[in-house]
Design a protein around this motif. Structure first.
Motif, short mmCIF file in Angstrom:
data_model
loop_
_atom_site.label_atom_id
_atom_site.label_comp_id
_atom_site.label_asym_id
_atom_site.label_seq_id
_atom_site.Cartn_x
_atom_site.Cartn_y
_atom_site.Cartn_z
N GLU A 1 -2.78 -5.99 0.41
CA GLU A 1 -2.55 -6.89 1.54
C GLU A 1 -1.12 -6.72 2.07
N PHE A 2 -1.02 -6.68 3.38
CA PHE A 2 0.27 -6.62 4.06
C PHE A 2 0.37 -7.83 4.98
N THR A 3 1.59 -8.37 5.12
CA THR A 3 1.77 -9.53 6.00
C THR A 3 2.79 -9.18 7.07
N ARG B 1 3.57 1.95 6.36
CA ARG B 1 3.63 3.42 6.42
C ARG B 1 4.17 4.00 5.11
N GLN B 2 5.21 3.37 4.59
CA GLN B 2 5.79 3.85 3.34
C GLN B 2 4.76 3.78 2.21
N HIS B 3 4.07 2.66 2.16
CA HIS B 3 3.05 2.48 1.12
C HIS B 3 1.97 3.56 1.24
N LEU B 4 1.51 3.80 2.46
CA LEU B 4 0.43 4.78 2.67
C LEU B 4 0.90 6.18 2.24
N GLU C 1 6.31 -6.10 11.77
CA GLU C 1 5.97 -4.98 10.89
C GLU C 1 5.17 -5.55 9.73
N PHE C 2 4.35 -4.70 9.14
CA PHE C 2 3.55 -5.17 8.01
C PHE C 2 4.24 -4.81 6.70
N ASP C 3 4.53 -5.83 5.88
CA ASP C 3 5.13 -5.61 4.56
C ASP C 3 4.09 -5.87 3.47
N LEU C 4 4.16 -5.09 2.43
CA LEU C 4 3.23 -5.26 1.31
C LEU C 4 3.41 -6.65 0.70
N PHE D 1 14.00 -3.85 -1.42
CA PHE D 1 13.46 -3.62 -0.09
C PHE D 1 11.98 -3.94 -0.08
N GLN D 2 11.54 -4.50 1.02
CA GLN D 2 10.10 -4.65 1.20
C GLN D 2 9.51 -3.26 1.42
N ILE D 3 8.28 -3.08 0.96
CA ILE D 3 7.60 -1.81 1.24
C ILE D 3 6.74 -2.01 2.48
#
Ligand code: FDP
Length: 313
Positions: free
Chosen positions: A168-170, A15-18, A176-179, A10-12
Protein backbone atom coordinates in the motif's frame (compact mmCIF):
# COMPACT_ATOMS: atom_id res chain seq x y z
CA UNK A 1 8.86 1.04 5.21
CA UNK A 2 11.72 3.49 5.53
CA UNK A 3 15.19 3.51 4.04
CA UNK A 4 18.07 4.36 6.38
CA UNK A 5 20.62 6.84 5.07
CA UNK A 6 22.93 7.82 7.86
CA UNK A 7 20.54 8.89 10.59
CA UNK A 8 17.84 10.17 8.29
CA UNK A 9 14.87 8.04 7.35
CA UNK A 10 13.51 8.50 3.85
CA UNK A 11 10.11 7.46 2.69
CA UNK A 12 10.21 4.96 -0.14
CA UNK A 13 8.23 6.25 -3.08
CA UNK A 14 6.37 4.12 -5.58
CA UNK A 15 8.95 4.24 -8.38
CA UNK A 16 11.83 3.44 -6.05
CA UNK A 17 9.92 0.53 -4.56
CA UNK A 18 9.04 -0.86 -8.00
CA UNK A 19 12.70 -0.67 -9.01
CA UNK A 20 13.68 -2.50 -5.82
CA UNK A 21 11.25 -5.27 -6.77
CA UNK A 22 13.20 -5.91 -9.99
CA UNK A 23 10.15 -5.40 -12.17
CA UNK A 24 10.57 -4.67 -15.86
CA UNK A 25 11.00 -1.07 -16.99
CA UNK A 26 7.77 -1.24 -18.98
CA UNK A 27 5.81 -2.55 -16.03
CA UNK A 28 7.19 0.15 -13.74
CA UNK A 29 6.31 2.76 -16.33
CA UNK A 30 2.76 1.44 -16.58
CA UNK A 31 2.13 1.46 -12.82
CA UNK A 32 3.59 4.96 -12.54
CA UNK A 33 1.43 6.23 -15.43
CA UNK A 34 -1.70 4.89 -13.71
CA UNK A 35 -0.56 6.52 -10.47
CA UNK A 36 -0.13 9.80 -12.37
CA UNK A 37 -3.60 9.49 -13.91
CA UNK A 38 -5.08 8.98 -10.45
CA UNK A 39 -3.87 12.46 -9.44
CA UNK A 40 -6.12 13.99 -12.08
CA UNK A 41 -8.97 11.73 -11.01
CA UNK A 42 -8.50 12.90 -7.40
CA UNK A 43 -8.61 16.48 -8.57
CA UNK A 44 -11.80 15.88 -10.54
CA UNK A 45 -13.45 14.22 -7.56
CA UNK A 46 -12.45 17.04 -5.23
CA UNK A 47 -13.49 19.89 -7.50
CA UNK A 48 -15.49 18.67 -10.48
CA UNK A 49 -19.08 17.91 -11.30
CA UNK A 50 -20.70 18.34 -7.86
CA UNK A 51 -23.93 16.92 -9.19
CA UNK A 52 -24.21 19.50 -11.94
CA UNK A 53 -23.49 17.26 -14.93
CA UNK A 54 -25.29 18.46 -18.04
CA UNK A 55 -25.13 22.11 -16.95
CA UNK A 56 -22.54 24.74 -17.90
CA UNK A 57 -20.00 26.36 -15.62
CA UNK A 58 -19.14 30.04 -15.34
CA UNK A 59 -17.15 29.86 -18.58
CA UNK A 60 -19.90 28.22 -20.60
CA UNK A 61 -18.17 24.84 -20.59
CA UNK A 62 -20.43 21.85 -20.21
CA UNK A 63 -19.82 19.91 -17.00
CA UNK A 64 -18.87 16.33 -17.72
CA UNK A 65 -20.08 13.61 -15.34
CA UNK A 66 -17.23 12.41 -13.15
CA UNK A 67 -17.37 8.84 -14.35
CA UNK A 68 -16.98 10.01 -17.96
CA UNK A 69 -14.19 12.40 -17.02
CA UNK A 70 -12.24 9.83 -15.01
CA UNK A 71 -12.62 7.33 -17.84
CA UNK A 72 -11.15 9.85 -20.31
CA UNK A 73 -8.27 10.62 -17.94
CA UNK A 74 -7.37 6.96 -17.53
CA UNK A 75 -7.85 6.09 -21.20
CA UNK A 76 -5.67 8.96 -22.43
CA UNK A 77 -2.86 8.12 -20.05
CA UNK A 78 -2.89 4.43 -20.99
CA UNK A 79 -3.12 5.12 -24.73
CA UNK A 80 -0.09 7.42 -24.65
CA UNK A 81 1.94 5.33 -22.23
CA UNK A 82 3.74 3.50 -25.04
CA UNK A 83 3.55 0.20 -23.15
CA UNK A 84 -0.12 -0.72 -23.58
CA UNK A 85 -1.46 -2.58 -26.63
CA UNK A 86 -5.10 -3.07 -25.63
CA UNK A 87 -7.49 -1.52 -23.13
CA UNK A 88 -11.03 -2.16 -22.00
CA UNK A 89 -12.98 0.04 -19.63
CA UNK A 90 -15.97 -0.88 -17.51
CA UNK A 91 -17.57 2.35 -18.65
CA UNK A 92 -17.52 1.64 -22.39
CA UNK A 93 -17.40 -2.15 -22.39
CA UNK A 94 -15.40 -2.31 -25.60
CA UNK A 95 -11.93 -3.52 -26.42
CA UNK A 96 -9.74 -0.73 -27.81
CA UNK A 97 -6.66 -1.83 -29.71
CA UNK A 98 -3.82 0.66 -29.48
CA UNK A 99 -1.16 -1.47 -31.15
CA UNK A 100 -1.78 -4.46 -33.38
CA UNK A 101 1.61 -5.88 -32.40
CA UNK A 102 1.14 -6.78 -28.73
CA UNK A 103 4.68 -8.14 -28.33
CA UNK A 104 6.18 -6.75 -25.13
CA UNK A 105 3.05 -4.71 -24.42
CA UNK A 106 0.36 -4.98 -21.75
CA UNK A 107 -3.38 -5.05 -21.94
CA UNK A 108 -5.23 -3.22 -19.22
CA UNK A 109 -8.78 -3.56 -17.92
CA UNK A 110 -10.08 -0.86 -15.64
CA UNK A 111 -13.00 0.64 -13.84
CA UNK A 112 -11.93 4.27 -13.55
CA UNK A 113 -14.46 5.29 -10.89
CA UNK A 114 -16.15 2.39 -9.21
CA UNK A 115 -19.05 3.45 -7.01
CA UNK A 116 -19.32 6.83 -8.75
CA UNK A 117 -22.87 7.56 -7.42
CA UNK A 118 -21.27 7.71 -3.97
CA UNK A 119 -19.26 10.83 -4.83
CA UNK A 120 -22.27 13.10 -4.44
CA UNK A 121 -22.80 11.60 -0.99
CA UNK A 122 -19.14 12.29 -0.18
CA UNK A 123 -18.29 8.63 0.33
CA UNK A 124 -15.18 6.78 -0.80
CA UNK A 125 -14.81 5.59 -4.39
CA UNK A 126 -11.97 4.02 -6.32
CA UNK A 127 -10.23 2.99 -9.52
CA UNK A 128 -9.67 -0.73 -10.20
CA UNK A 129 -7.06 -2.01 -12.66
CA UNK A 130 -6.07 -5.45 -13.98
CA UNK A 131 -2.97 -5.97 -16.14
CA UNK A 132 -2.23 -8.80 -18.60
CA UNK A 133 0.64 -9.43 -20.93
CA UNK A 134 -0.20 -9.51 -24.65
CA UNK A 135 -3.59 -8.49 -26.00
CA UNK A 136 -6.01 -11.21 -24.88
CA UNK A 137 -8.52 -9.90 -22.36
CA UNK A 138 -10.83 -12.89 -22.26
CA UNK A 139 -8.56 -15.08 -20.20
CA UNK A 140 -8.70 -16.24 -16.57
CA UNK A 141 -7.71 -13.65 -14.00
CA UNK A 142 -4.94 -15.95 -12.84
CA UNK A 143 -3.01 -14.95 -15.96
CA UNK A 144 -2.81 -11.34 -14.82
CA UNK A 145 0.69 -10.02 -14.22
CA UNK A 146 -0.51 -7.30 -11.92
CA UNK A 147 -3.53 -5.69 -10.31
CA UNK A 148 -4.16 -2.56 -8.31
CA UNK A 149 -6.72 -0.18 -6.96
CA UNK A 150 -6.63 3.43 -5.93
CA UNK A 151 -8.95 4.44 -3.12
CA UNK A 152 -10.16 8.03 -2.95
CA UNK A 153 -11.12 8.33 0.70
CA UNK A 154 -10.08 10.77 3.43
CA UNK A 155 -6.64 9.83 2.11
CA UNK A 156 -5.70 8.58 -1.32
CA UNK A 157 -4.05 5.18 -1.32
CA UNK A 158 -2.77 2.87 -4.01
CA UNK A 159 -2.64 -0.86 -3.39
CA UNK A 160 -0.90 -3.03 -5.96
CA UNK A 161 0.54 -6.47 -6.54
CA UNK A 162 2.78 -7.72 -9.30
CA UNK A 163 2.64 -11.26 -7.95
CA UNK A 164 5.31 -10.58 -5.29
CA UNK A 165 3.09 -9.58 -2.37
CA UNK A 166 0.70 -6.71 -1.80
CA UNK A 167 1.82 -3.16 -0.99
CA UNK A 168 0.00 0.00 0.00
CA UNK A 169 1.15 3.50 -0.88
CA UNK A 170 -0.40 6.72 0.43
CA UNK A 171 -0.44 10.04 -1.36
CA UNK A 172 1.58 12.72 0.44
CA UNK A 173 1.27 16.53 0.33
CA UNK A 174 3.26 16.61 -2.90
CA UNK A 175 0.83 14.12 -4.46
CA UNK A 176 3.53 11.44 -4.53
CA UNK A 177 2.83 7.92 -3.35
CA UNK A 178 4.89 6.75 -0.35
CA UNK A 179 5.03 3.17 0.84
CA UNK A 180 2.74 2.86 3.86
CA UNK A 181 2.19 -0.91 4.24
CA UNK A 182 4.64 -3.58 3.27
CA UNK A 183 3.64 -7.09 2.26
CA UNK A 184 0.02 -7.05 3.45
CA UNK A 185 -1.17 -10.40 4.83
CA UNK A 186 -4.64 -11.65 5.75
CA UNK A 187 -5.62 -13.86 8.71
CA UNK A 188 -7.53 -17.11 8.10
CA UNK A 189 -10.79 -15.89 9.66
CA UNK A 190 -12.84 -12.72 9.52
CA UNK A 191 -13.93 -10.22 12.21
CA UNK A 192 -15.99 -8.19 9.76
CA UNK A 193 -18.21 -9.04 6.82
CA UNK A 194 -19.46 -6.84 3.99
CA UNK A 195 -22.68 -8.18 2.44
CA UNK A 196 -23.84 -6.75 -0.90
CA UNK A 197 -27.32 -7.03 -2.40
CA UNK A 198 -30.82 -7.22 -0.96
CA UNK A 199 -31.42 -9.63 1.90
CA UNK A 200 -34.92 -10.51 0.63
CA UNK A 201 -33.32 -11.87 -2.53
CA UNK A 202 -30.68 -14.04 -0.84
CA UNK A 203 -30.75 -17.82 -1.23
CA UNK A 204 -31.25 -19.89 1.95
CA UNK A 205 -27.64 -21.09 1.54
CA UNK A 206 -26.30 -17.55 1.49
CA UNK A 207 -28.42 -16.75 4.55
CA UNK A 208 -26.62 -19.60 6.27
CA UNK A 209 -23.27 -18.03 5.45
CA UNK A 210 -24.42 -14.75 7.02
CA UNK A 211 -25.76 -16.52 10.10
CA UNK A 212 -22.51 -18.44 10.49
CA UNK A 213 -20.46 -15.22 10.37
CA UNK A 214 -22.80 -13.42 12.77
CA UNK A 215 -22.74 -16.31 15.23
CA UNK A 216 -18.95 -16.30 15.07
CA UNK A 217 -19.12 -12.64 16.18
CA UNK A 218 -18.21 -11.01 12.86
CA UNK A 219 -19.56 -7.47 12.55
CA UNK A 220 -21.28 -6.03 9.50
CA UNK A 221 -19.27 -3.29 7.77
CA UNK A 222 -20.53 -2.13 4.38
CA UNK A 223 -19.88 1.19 2.67
CA UNK A 224 -21.54 0.39 -0.66
CA UNK A 225 -18.32 1.09 -2.56
CA UNK A 226 -16.47 -2.01 -3.68
CA UNK A 227 -12.99 -0.49 -3.43
CA UNK A 228 -13.49 0.90 0.08
CA UNK A 229 -15.09 -2.35 1.24
CA UNK A 230 -12.29 -4.50 -0.18
CA UNK A 231 -9.71 -2.12 1.25
CA UNK A 232 -11.30 -2.51 4.68
CA UNK A 233 -11.31 -6.31 4.43
CA UNK A 234 -7.78 -6.52 3.03
CA UNK A 235 -6.03 -4.01 5.26
CA UNK A 236 -7.75 -5.10 8.43
CA UNK A 237 -6.72 -8.56 7.28
CA UNK A 238 -9.76 -10.08 8.97
CA UNK A 239 -12.74 -9.70 6.72
CA UNK A 240 -14.90 -11.14 3.98
CA UNK A 241 -16.81 -9.30 1.25
CA UNK A 242 -19.71 -11.01 -0.47
CA UNK A 243 -21.87 -10.13 -3.42
CA UNK A 244 -23.94 -13.29 -3.83
CA UNK A 245 -26.22 -14.69 -6.50
CA UNK A 246 -29.61 -13.06 -5.99
CA UNK A 247 -32.97 -14.60 -6.84
CA UNK A 248 -33.41 -12.29 -9.81
CA UNK A 249 -29.68 -11.99 -10.59
CA UNK A 250 -28.07 -15.45 -10.47
CA UNK A 251 -24.71 -13.96 -11.48
CA UNK A 252 -24.83 -11.30 -8.78
CA UNK A 253 -23.82 -7.77 -9.72
CA UNK A 254 -20.08 -7.39 -9.88
CA UNK A 255 -18.17 -7.61 -13.13
CA UNK A 256 -15.68 -10.45 -13.31
CA UNK A 257 -13.09 -8.79 -15.56
CA UNK A 258 -13.26 -5.21 -14.32
CA UNK A 259 -13.98 -5.66 -10.64
CA UNK A 260 -13.71 -9.17 -9.21
CA UNK A 261 -10.55 -10.44 -10.93
CA UNK A 262 -8.21 -7.60 -9.92
CA UNK A 263 -9.44 -7.77 -6.32
CA UNK A 264 -9.17 -11.58 -6.26
CA UNK A 265 -5.58 -11.29 -7.48
CA UNK A 266 -4.72 -8.87 -4.66
CA UNK A 267 -6.51 -10.85 -1.96
CA UNK A 268 -4.92 -14.16 -3.04
CA UNK A 269 -1.53 -12.48 -3.00
CA UNK A 270 -2.23 -11.48 0.62
CA UNK A 271 -3.01 -15.10 1.58
CA UNK A 272 -6.79 -14.77 1.22
CA UNK A 273 -9.16 -16.39 -1.26
CA UNK A 274 -11.98 -15.54 -3.65
CA UNK A 275 -14.65 -17.87 -5.01
CA UNK A 276 -17.91 -17.65 -6.91
CA UNK A 277 -19.09 -20.53 -4.70
CA UNK A 278 -17.90 -23.25 -7.07
CA UNK A 279 -14.39 -22.31 -8.14
CA UNK A 280 -11.74 -19.69 -7.49
CA UNK A 281 -12.69 -16.41 -9.16
CA UNK A 282 -9.26 -16.34 -10.83
CA UNK A 283 -9.90 -19.68 -12.59
CA UNK A 284 -13.11 -18.59 -14.34
CA UNK A 285 -12.66 -18.39 -18.11
CA UNK A 286 -14.63 -15.31 -19.17
CA UNK A 287 -16.89 -15.57 -22.18
CA UNK A 288 -17.65 -11.88 -22.49
CA UNK A 289 -16.25 -8.59 -21.26
CA UNK A 290 -19.37 -7.75 -19.27
CA UNK A 291 -19.66 -11.14 -17.54
CA UNK A 292 -20.80 -10.98 -13.93
CA UNK A 293 -20.17 -13.42 -11.13
CA UNK A 294 -21.15 -13.93 -7.50
CA UNK A 295 -18.15 -13.32 -5.25
CA UNK A 296 -17.01 -14.33 -1.77
CA UNK A 297 -13.63 -12.77 -1.12
CA UNK A 298 -11.39 -12.33 1.91
CA UNK A 299 -10.11 -14.55 4.72
CA UNK A 300 -9.37 -17.99 3.37
CA UNK A 301 -11.11 -20.21 5.94
CA UNK A 302 -14.31 -18.19 5.77
CA UNK A 303 -14.34 -18.14 1.98
CA UNK A 304 -13.97 -21.94 2.04
CA UNK A 305 -16.70 -22.23 4.67
CA UNK A 306 -19.01 -20.08 2.53
CA UNK A 307 -18.41 -22.39 -0.44
CA UNK A 308 -19.29 -25.38 1.78
CA UNK A 309 -22.64 -23.83 2.73
CA UNK A 310 -23.40 -22.89 -0.86
CA UNK A 311 -22.64 -26.36 -2.15
CA UNK A 312 -24.53 -28.19 0.60
CA UNK A 313 -27.81 -26.69 -0.65
P1 FDP B 1 -22.08 1.08 -7.97
O1 FDP B 1 -23.16 0.28 -8.67
O2 FDP B 1 -22.62 2.12 -7.04
O3 FDP B 1 -21.04 1.58 -8.93
O4 FDP B 1 -19.56 -1.76 -8.94
C1 FDP B 1 -20.82 -1.70 -8.52
C2 FDP B 1 -21.03 -1.23 -7.10
O5 FDP B 1 -21.29 0.10 -6.97
C3 FDP B 1 -19.86 -1.55 -6.13
O6 FDP B 1 -18.97 -0.50 -5.96
C4 FDP B 1 -20.56 -1.92 -4.85
O7 FDP B 1 -19.85 -2.86 -4.08
C5 FDP B 1 -21.88 -2.49 -5.32
O8 FDP B 1 -22.12 -1.97 -6.61
C6 FDP B 1 -22.99 -2.10 -4.40
O9 FDP B 1 -24.16 -2.72 -4.79
P2 FDP B 1 -25.44 -2.81 -3.83
O10 FDP B 1 -25.92 -1.40 -3.68
O11 FDP B 1 -26.41 -3.65 -4.57
O12 FDP B 1 -25.03 -3.42 -2.53
Amino acid sequence: MYREAGKTKFQINLRQHLRDQNLSGNFIHLICEIAEASKYVVNSIRTGDLGVAGTSNLYGEEQVPLDVLSDRIMRKRLMHSGVVGTIASEKTDEIVTISSNPHGLFSVVYDSLDGSPLVDLNLAVGTIVGIYQGNDLLQPGRNMVGAMYILYGPRVSLVYSAGKGVFEFTMNQLMEFDLSRDNIQMSPTADIYAPGGLRAKYSPEHDQVINYLEERGAKLRYSGGFVADINHVLLKGKGIFMYPALRDAPQGKLRLIFESNPMAFLVEQAGGAATDGLRPILDIVPESLDQRSPIYIGCKDDVEKAAEFLNAG
